[in-house]
Each structure stands twice: as C-alpha cells, then as structure tokens.
Write a protein that holds these residues in place. Structure first.
Motif, mmCIF file in Angstrom:
data_model
loop_
_atom_site.group_PDB
_atom_site.id
_atom_site.type_symbol
_atom_site.label_atom_id
_atom_site.label_comp_id
_atom_site.label_asym_id
_atom_site.label_seq_id
_atom_site.Cartn_x
_atom_site.Cartn_y
_atom_site.Cartn_z
ATOM 1 N N ARG A 159 1.056 -1.243 0.212
ATOM 2 C CA ARG A 159 0.022 0.205 0.151
ATOM 3 C C ARG A 159 0.852 1.244 -0.309
ATOM 4 O O ARG A 159 -0.081 2.276 -0.716
ATOM 5 C CB ARG A 159 -1.290 -0.009 1.516
ATOM 6 C CG ARG A 159 -2.256 -1.161 1.407
ATOM 7 C CD ARG A 159 -3.071 -0.648 -0.460
ATOM 8 N NE ARG A 159 -3.737 0.045 -0.222
ATOM 9 C CZ ARG A 159 -4.316 1.210 0.856
ATOM 10 N NH1 ARG A 159 -4.858 -0.002 1.609
ATOM 11 N NH2 ARG A 159 -5.411 1.760 0.444
ATOM 12 N N PHE B 5 -4.391 -4.313 -16.031
ATOM 13 C CA PHE B 5 -4.176 -2.690 -16.183
ATOM 14 C C PHE B 5 -3.153 -1.833 -15.399
ATOM 15 O O PHE B 5 -3.808 -2.781 -14.006
ATOM 16 C CB PHE B 5 -4.713 -2.087 -16.711
ATOM 17 C CG PHE B 5 -6.612 -2.232 -17.406
ATOM 18 C CD1 PHE B 5 -7.278 -2.913 -17.246
ATOM 19 C CD2 PHE B 5 -5.707 -1.661 -19.073
ATOM 20 C CE1 PHE B 5 -8.279 -3.456 -18.029
ATOM 21 C CE2 PHE B 5 -6.862 -2.008 -19.868
ATOM 22 C CZ PHE B 5 -8.374 -3.188 -19.570
ATOM 23 N N GLN C 75 -2.234 7.395 -11.105
ATOM 24 C CA GLN C 75 -3.199 8.620 -10.702
ATOM 25 C C GLN C 75 -1.978 9.716 -10.061
ATOM 26 O O GLN C 75 -1.637 9.635 -8.582
ATOM 27 C CB GLN C 75 -3.862 8.317 -9.702
ATOM 28 C CG GLN C 75 -5.300 9.151 -9.166
ATOM 29 C CD GLN C 75 -5.781 8.965 -8.597
ATOM 30 O OE1 GLN C 75 -6.238 7.485 -8.135
ATOM 31 N NE2 GLN C 75 -7.003 9.789 -8.383
ATOM 32 N N PRO D 234 -2.746 14.253 -8.936
ATOM 33 C CA PRO D 234 -3.888 15.091 -8.634
ATOM 34 C C PRO D 234 -4.356 15.778 -10.567
ATOM 35 O O PRO D 234 -2.517 16.918 -10.495
ATOM 36 C CB PRO D 234 -3.406 15.772 -8.244
ATOM 37 C CG PRO D 234 -2.332 14.874 -6.936
ATOM 38 C CD PRO D 234 -1.572 14.290 -7.622
ATOM 39 N N GLY E 259 -5.900 13.078 -13.998
ATOM 40 C CA GLY E 259 -6.738 11.458 -13.671
ATOM 41 C C GLY E 259 -5.781 10.459 -13.905
ATOM 42 O O GLY E 259 -4.358 10.455 -12.582
ATOM 43 N N LEU E 260 -6.302 9.536 -14.452
ATOM 44 C CA LEU E 260 -5.600 8.526 -14.960
ATOM 45 C C LEU E 260 -5.379 8.148 -15.486
ATOM 46 O O LEU E 260 -5.765 8.012 -16.653
ATOM 47 C CB LEU E 260 -6.320 7.055 -14.791
ATOM 48 C CG LEU E 260 -7.430 7.411 -13.192
ATOM 49 C CD1 LEU E 260 -8.385 6.350 -13.366
ATOM 50 C CD2 LEU E 260 -7.000 7.130 -11.803
ATOM 51 N N LEU F 208 -2.694 5.722 -18.466
ATOM 52 C CA LEU F 208 -2.444 4.502 -18.573
ATOM 53 C C LEU F 208 -0.747 3.736 -19.112
ATOM 54 O O LEU F 208 -0.570 4.157 -19.522
ATOM 55 C CB LEU F 208 -3.209 3.484 -19.667
ATOM 56 C CG LEU F 208 -3.328 1.626 -19.473
ATOM 57 C CD1 LEU F 208 -3.663 1.207 -19.063
ATOM 58 C CD2 LEU F 208 -4.288 2.028 -21.296
ATOM 59 N N LEU G 79 -2.272 2.571 -9.467
ATOM 60 C CA LEU G 79 -4.253 1.448 -9.499
ATOM 61 C C LEU G 79 -3.644 0.335 -10.633
ATOM 62 O O LEU G 79 -3.074 0.452 -11.347
ATOM 63 C CB LEU G 79 -4.620 2.548 -9.654
ATOM 64 C CG LEU G 79 -4.906 3.824 -8.737
ATOM 65 C CD1 LEU G 79 -6.124 4.553 -9.538
ATOM 66 C CD2 LEU G 79 -6.024 3.064 -7.546
ATOM 67 N N LEU H 299 -13.979 -2.022 -15.149
ATOM 68 C CA LEU H 299 -12.531 -1.615 -14.500
ATOM 69 C C LEU H 299 -13.339 -2.518 -13.434
ATOM 70 O O LEU H 299 -13.786 -1.958 -12.401
ATOM 71 C CB LEU H 299 -11.748 -1.318 -14.384
ATOM 72 C CG LEU H 299 -11.349 -0.494 -16.394
ATOM 73 C CD1 LEU H 299 -10.294 0.482 -16.579
ATOM 74 C CD2 LEU H 299 -11.094 -2.058 -17.258
ATOM 75 N N PHE I 294 -10.800 -2.233 -9.611
ATOM 76 C CA PHE I 294 -9.328 -1.589 -9.177
ATOM 77 C C PHE I 294 -8.553 -2.241 -7.979
ATOM 78 O O PHE I 294 -10.117 -2.403 -7.070
ATOM 79 C CB PHE I 294 -9.687 -0.076 -9.391
ATOM 80 C CG PHE I 294 -9.238 0.865 -10.371
ATOM 81 C CD1 PHE I 294 -11.192 0.928 -11.423
ATOM 82 C CD2 PHE I 294 -8.350 1.576 -10.971
ATOM 83 C CE1 PHE I 294 -10.716 2.169 -11.754
ATOM 84 C CE2 PHE I 294 -7.804 1.859 -12.052
ATOM 85 C CZ PHE I 294 -9.229 2.484 -12.753
ATOM 86 N N GLY I 295 -7.346 -1.834 -7.394
ATOM 87 C CA GLY I 295 -7.288 -2.508 -6.171
ATOM 88 C C GLY I 295 -7.202 -1.369 -5.792
ATOM 89 O O GLY I 295 -7.390 -0.202 -5.919
ATOM 90 N N ALA I 296 -6.660 -0.995 -4.562
ATOM 91 C CA ALA I 296 -6.482 -0.225 -3.516
ATOM 92 C C ALA I 296 -5.613 0.625 -3.971
ATOM 93 O O ALA I 296 -5.476 1.662 -3.409
ATOM 94 C CB ALA I 296 -6.293 -0.604 -2.112
#
Lengths: 112, 113
Positions: B9, B33, B37, B39, B42-43, B45, B90, B102, B104-106
């Motif tokens: 984490r 994937f 991320q 600020p 966004g996300l 790839l 992520l 999708l 997602f993991g944490a």
C-alpha cells in the motif's frame, strides 16, 4: 480527439444541494460513458454508466445526463455527506480499442 | 467478494532503486492494467495485458516495464526509480466481455526520495 475534459476540478456544496460534474468529449466513435467514484485510500469503483442511445440514466441518487449532439455528459448527485469523494468520467469506443479515456477527476466535498 | 489486491500500500524507495509493484486478481479476468494517478491529471495508463505473457504499452510506458507470468498476477517494474515516479499506482482488471468495465485495487502509493 481522444481527450475527455472534466470540470470542475473541485466542488464544494452544502448538504441538500445537487452537485453537477460535467464532461465533454470529441470522438464521435465513443459509445460507452462511465462514471467512477473514489474514496480516500481506495481505488475507483464503477458508479454508473450510459450508452448514447439514451439521454438520461438514473440509479438511486445518481443520474447521468447525456447530450449526444453537444458531446457532453454530466453526473448529478442527490447528495448525502457520504458522497464526498473524487469522481472520474471516462469514455471508450471501437477506435480507442475499448480502452477507457479518462477525465482528470473532480474532488467533491459536501458540507453537512 | 471479487478482489484486486495490491500487496504494497505504501512504499518509500531511493532514486535508482528497482521497484516491484505486485497485483493479484481473483476474478479470472483476462485483462489487467496499470495506471498512475496524479492530482489534476486523472488516471494515465502505463501498461496493459490481455493475456498471459502478453503486454501492450499504454500512454506513459517510459521508465516502466511489466510482467505477466500467470493469469491472475500482473507486476509493474520500475527498473531505476526516479523522483518523478512518485505517485499513486492503481492496478485494475476486467473480463473479456466487458473490457472497459474495470475493477481496481486500492492502490500503491510510491514515494521516491
């Protein structure tokens, strides 16, 4: 053409207000428009999604409005304080190989 | 309850170190994937994979590599970490029938000093 523009970047509303988050896209081949919700310390989770054959979709307190001619879609929230989170819009279609193209995110704070 | 698990984490690494980020999913999904991320951005790839031993570059693959030796596991590797790779990473997976839906993991928050 592959961009998804999301606004505002942050939003603070009083409890009882109806926050609205907007997204715009350029690629007319996009045919799937989801919204994801992310709480602090968690990954994004699918909240609601729409396809362009309808102009509105409602699930519980969350509504997507879709304007195909304007190439815009919006998320409306009948808010509760627990809805404070970051919201991402996204879009995909055949010419993005169905990969999601993401907006930059909106941090929503609902004041009790 | 279906899950995408990211084993680390929080990580703090030094510039030049090799970093492994592990992701395991228990949904028998073909697609996996890696995103970062940041600020206001966004996300984005980094890499994705549609099958075991298969990988495709995303939008920002420079400085990263991936490994998918088993269907359930997708690893992100930073060969030589740099400070500009400080970010939230992520992992996500999706089924072939819903490639754009999708889970997602944490997330793994990496700090490179």
């Amino acid at each position: 053409q592959q961009q998804v523009k999301q606004s505002p970047q942050s939003l603070i509303v009083q409890k009882g207000g109806i926050p609205i988050i907007n997204c715009a896209y350029e690629n007319t081949a996009f045919d799937y428009f989801p919204w994801y919700q992310q709480f602090p310390g968690k990954g994004p989770a699918l909240l609601i999604a729409i396809r362009p054959d309808v102009s509105e979709k409602k699930e519980g307190r969350f509504t997507i409005s879709f304007n195909k001619s304007a190439k815009q879609f919006s998320l409306h929230i009948m808010d509760q304080p627990g809805d404070s989170a970051t919201y991402f819009c996204a879009a995909s279609g055949w010419d993005s190989n169905y990969q999601l193209i993401w907006g930059a995110g909106t941090k929503l704070i609902i004041k009790p | 309850d279906v899950k995408v698990t990211q084993s680390s984490r929080y990580l703090v690494k030094r510039t030049g170190e090799k970093v492994f980020l592990e992701c395991v999913q228990d949904m028998d999904h073909e697609n996996m994937f890696w995103y970062r991320q940041d600020p206001g951005l966004g996300l984005r790839l980094i890499y994705f994979s549609y099958d075991v031993k298969m990988k495709e570059k995303g939008d920002i693959p420079e400085g990263y590599s991936v490994s998918r030796e088993k269907k359930e596991r997708f690893s992100l590797i930073l060969e030589s970490a740099s400070t500009n790779q400080t970010s939230m990473y992520l992992c996500a997976s999706s089924p072939p029938s819903g490639a754009n839906v999708l889970t997602f993991g944490a997330g793994s928050r990496l700090t490179v000093l």
